[in-house]
Design a protein around this motif. Sequence first.
Motif, PDB file in Angstrom:
ATOM      1  N   ALA A  34      36.558  30.839  56.090  1.00 13.51           N
ATOM      2  CA  ALA A  34      36.840  32.029  56.909  1.00 13.51           C
ATOM      3  C   ALA A  34      38.222  31.910  57.545  1.00 13.51           C
ATOM      4  CB  ALA A  34      35.763  32.197  57.981  1.00 13.51           C
ATOM      5  N   LEU A  35      38.550  30.731  58.067  1.00 10.01           N
ATOM      6  CA  LEU A  35      39.845  30.534  58.736  1.00 10.01           C
ATOM      7  C   LEU A  35      40.989  30.700  57.733  1.00 10.01           C
ATOM      8  CD1 LEU A  35      39.027  27.496  61.085  1.00 10.01           C
ATOM      9  CD2 LEU A  35      39.156  29.935  61.674  1.00 10.01           C
ATOM     10  N   LYS A  36      40.780  30.210  56.526  1.00  7.99           N
ATOM     11  CA  LYS A  36      41.802  30.342  55.483  1.00  7.99           C
ATOM     12  C   LYS A  36      42.013  31.832  55.163  1.00  7.99           C
ATOM     13  CE  LYS A  36      43.466  27.852  51.579  1.00  7.99           C
ATOM     14  NZ  LYS A  36      43.190  28.359  50.231  1.00  7.99           N
ATOM     15  N   TYR A  37      40.899  32.540  55.026  1.00 11.18           N
ATOM     16  CA  TYR A  37      40.974  33.972  54.713  1.00 11.18           C
ATOM     17  C   TYR A  37      41.728  34.724  55.804  1.00 11.18           C
ATOM     18  CZ  TYR A  37      39.295  38.754  53.827  1.00 11.18           C
ATOM     19  OH  TYR A  37      39.214  40.103  53.601  1.00 11.18           O
ATOM     20  N   LEU A  38      41.479  34.339  57.061  1.00 12.23           N
ATOM     21  CA  LEU A  38      42.106  35.046  58.185  1.00 12.23           C
ATOM     22  C   LEU A  38      43.636  34.889  58.190  1.00 12.23           C
ATOM     23  CD1 LEU A  38      39.442  34.280  60.936  1.00 12.23           C
ATOM     24  CD2 LEU A  38      40.075  36.557  60.113  1.00 12.23           C
ATOM     25  N   GLN A  39      44.127  33.834  57.513  1.00 12.09           N
ATOM     26  CA  GLN A  39      45.588  33.646  57.420  1.00 12.09           C
ATOM     27  C   GLN A  39      46.244  34.731  56.583  1.00 12.09           C
ATOM     28  OE1 GLN A  39      46.169  29.744  55.739  1.00 12.09           O
ATOM     29  NE2 GLN A  39      45.465  28.681  57.584  1.00 12.09           N
ATOM     30  N   SER A  40      45.466  35.276  55.637  1.00  9.55           N
ATOM     31  CA  SER A  40      46.062  36.220  54.683  1.00  9.55           C
ATOM     32  C   SER A  40      45.794  37.682  55.044  1.00  9.55           C
ATOM     33  CB  SER A  40      45.501  35.940  53.286  1.00  9.55           C
ATOM     34  OG  SER A  40      44.102  36.160  53.311  1.00  9.55           O
ATOM     35  N   CYS A  41      45.124  37.912  56.193  1.00  7.79           N
ATOM     36  CA  CYS A  41      44.729  39.284  56.547  1.00  7.79           C
ATOM     37  C   CYS A  41      45.850  40.054  57.242  1.00  7.79           C
ATOM     38  CB  CYS A  41      43.544  39.257  57.515  1.00  7.79           C
ATOM     39  SG  CYS A  41      42.021  38.734  56.772  1.00  7.79           S
ATOM     40  N   GLU A  42      45.762  41.363  57.094  1.00 12.08           N
ATOM     41  CA  GLU A  42      46.569  42.227  57.966  1.00 12.08           C
ATOM     42  C   GLU A  42      45.695  42.595  59.156  1.00 12.08           C
ATOM     43  OE1 GLU A  42      48.232  45.684  56.116  1.00 12.08           O
ATOM     44  OE2 GLU A  42      48.868  44.487  54.387  1.00 12.08           O
ATOM     45  N   TYR A  43      46.275  42.719  60.316  1.00 12.10           N
ATOM     46  CA  TYR A  43      45.482  42.975  61.533  1.00 12.10           C
ATOM     47  C   TYR A  43      45.722  44.374  62.065  1.00 12.10           C
ATOM     48  CZ  TYR A  43      44.032  38.226  61.221  1.00 12.10           C
ATOM     49  OH  TYR A  43      43.442  37.079  60.766  1.00 12.10           O
ATOM     50  N   PRO A  44      44.710  44.958  62.788  1.00 14.48           N
ATOM     51  CA  PRO A  44      43.414  44.372  63.184  1.00 14.48           C
ATOM     52  C   PRO A  44      42.432  44.217  62.020  1.00 14.48           C
ATOM     53  CG  PRO A  44      43.558  46.668  63.906  1.00 14.48           C
ATOM     54  CD  PRO A  44      44.888  46.327  63.330  1.00 14.48           C
ATOM     55  N   GLN A  45      41.470  43.305  62.247  1.00 18.66           N
ATOM     56  CA  GLN A  45      40.329  43.127  61.364  1.00 18.66           C
ATOM     57  C   GLN A  45      39.074  43.252  62.235  1.00 18.66           C
ATOM     58  OE1 GLN A  45      39.876  42.047  57.854  1.00 18.66           O
ATOM     59  NE2 GLN A  45      41.944  42.882  57.682  1.00 18.66           N
ATOM     60  N   VAL A  46      37.942  43.395  61.573  1.00 13.45           N
ATOM     61  CA  VAL A  46      36.684  43.493  62.321  1.00 13.45           C
ATOM     62  C   VAL A  46      35.771  42.370  61.857  1.00 13.45           C
ATOM     63  CG1 VAL A  46      34.783  45.006  62.983  1.00 13.45           C
ATOM     64  CG2 VAL A  46      37.004  45.995  62.389  1.00 13.45           C
ATOM     65  N   ILE A  47      35.290  41.575  62.788  1.00 12.03           N
ATOM     66  CA  ILE A  47      34.395  40.459  62.450  1.00 12.03           C
ATOM     67  C   ILE A  47      32.987  40.787  62.947  1.00 12.03           C
ATOM     68  CG2 ILE A  47      33.996  37.977  62.623  1.00 12.03           C
ATOM     69  CD1 ILE A  47      36.914  37.529  63.003  1.00 12.03           C
ATOM     70  N   LYS A  48      32.025  40.643  62.040  1.00  9.97           N
ATOM     71  CA  LYS A  48      30.643  41.024  62.374  1.00  9.97           C
ATOM     72  C   LYS A  48      29.687  39.879  62.078  1.00  9.97           C
ATOM     73  CE  LYS A  48      31.549  45.870  61.288  1.00  9.97           C
ATOM     74  NZ  LYS A  48      31.091  47.127  60.674  1.00  9.97           N
ATOM     75  N   ALA A  49      28.869  39.549  63.071  1.00 10.53           N
ATOM     76  CA  ALA A  49      27.781  38.586  62.848  1.00 10.53           C
ATOM     77  C   ALA A  49      26.763  39.236  61.928  1.00 10.53           C
ATOM     78  CB  ALA A  49      27.135  38.215  64.182  1.00 10.53           C
ATOM     79  N   ASP A  50      26.143  38.448  61.063  1.00 13.77           N
ATOM     80  CA  ASP A  50      25.268  39.026  60.042  1.00 13.77           C
ATOM     81  C   ASP A  50      24.059  39.751  60.614  1.00 13.77           C
ATOM     82  OD1 ASP A  50      24.393  39.534  57.393  1.00 13.77           O
ATOM     83  OD2 ASP A  50      22.925  37.932  57.614  1.00 13.77           O
ATOM     84  N   GLY A  51      23.381  39.154  61.575  1.00  5.09           N
ATOM     85  CA  GLY A  51      22.084  39.693  62.007  1.00  5.09           C
ATOM     86  C   GLY A  51      22.165  40.539  63.259  1.00  5.09           C
ATOM     87  N   LEU A  52      21.007  40.926  63.789  1.00  3.30           N
ATOM     88  CA  LEU A  52      20.974  41.729  65.010  1.00  3.30           C
ATOM     89  C   LEU A  52      21.526  40.903  66.160  1.00  3.30           C
ATOM     90  CD1 LEU A  52      17.471  43.469  64.928  1.00  3.30           C
ATOM     91  CD2 LEU A  52      19.688  44.404  64.253  1.00  3.30           C
TER      92      LEU A  52
END
Length: 426
Positions: free
Chosen positions: A135-153
Amino acid sequence: MMTKNRVLIIGSGGREHALAWRMAQSSTVDTVFVAPGNAGTQQESGVENVVIDTTDFQAVIDFCHIQQVSLVVVGPEQPLVDGMVDALSAAEIPCFGPKAAAARLEGSKTFTKRFMQKNAIPTADYAEFSDLDKALKYLQSCEYPQVIKADGLAAGKGVVIVKDQQQGEAVATDMLSDNKFGEAGRRIVIEEFLHGEEASYIVISDGKTFIPMVTSQDHKARDDGDQGPNTGGMGAYSPAPVVTPEIEEKIIEQVIKPTLKGMAKEQPFVGFLYAGVMINQGEVKVLEFNVRMGDPETQPIMMRLKSDLDSLCLAAVNGELAEHSIQWDKRPALGVVMAAGGYPENYAKGAVIEGLPVSQTDVKVFHAGTAVSNEQVVTSGGRVLCVCALGDNLTEAQQKAYAGVQSITWQDVYYRTDIGHRALSR
Ligand code: AMP
Ligand code: GLY
């Protein structure tokens, strides 16, 4: 003589008060029980609060048998995700709502993103992770803003909009390694930030056929001008002018139909299906699905519903919606949430609410976090009341709702003063 329905509604929020109020007006309903309900449902004519441990499905089943309940309507998502409909249906109690396998549309962000991809339902681009390093590696290549969501309720707290890589790393670490979200955070979705205007599109489905509710829009941000932290919703109105007939057609063809068709192959979706959509330059993308009515959208929607709610829910449970239609009040409705100061973070409980009941034509006060203590209605939650009004136009509905709001008070009451501003500025 026609036998009358005895209905049990599960939940305690403004949504459940509005459902119970509407249900009790039905000529085919004898009694509406609400478990656990609130002070509003306690005082509502034809409605009775009952004490049952609703996490104990056998206790709910026993209550239904003893009280000859002919229909159960589950308001919130948690019992749906936990399989309440599965348990009650197995005991042959008609229970309105999706089974657990269909409730995954709200209970698991990764299930839902994969489902949308598989069924070509328009949504934000995304990636999913259970491994923090990846996940941290992926975040290096993102354009921002991004939205991060926990899987469950995660009780509305599992979605964070991150403005840069640093914040993204902190949130991903929080969710994946620090266990802040427990099971809900074992996987995360990182998705593209969508611009545009949000709307709520809700249908009632029997698994094969569906009937749309009138359109609606809520205000998630706490403060005026859509500023401040996200909440469960600070007010709502119906209809939502952003959902033009062309947009509605797109939502039905690109979202609702493929979703119900796709779910029919896994677990037919029976219940209220709520698509939270982002509308931008005539295009529609799904932000989320909820497997229940929205809160506070339900409150203005129920103000406008003219058909019998119990007949609709029973028809959905029995797979007979094709034989039904829904009648609506043409007038718009608007609801203002009155919250406890400090919500959604820390807030006080137990303040005595002054000014109830409100008796104005076409104005209805739905309770959420309220309780009766020493024969007085007191606050017992963050969102306390939702004051709703019908008007000949939205301006009038807004004026009437705010007149109601101004007649009610308690220590540290808080509400937005601009509910409806998007629709009114069009
Ligand atoms: P969700 O529970 O996934 O709908 O997220 C809660 C709220 O976060 C939504 O109602 C939006 O206001 C916001 N949100 C979620 N996903 C996105 C996105 N991809 N882009 C912009 N805002 C979003
Ligand atoms: N009003 C948004 C929701 O019910 O999730």
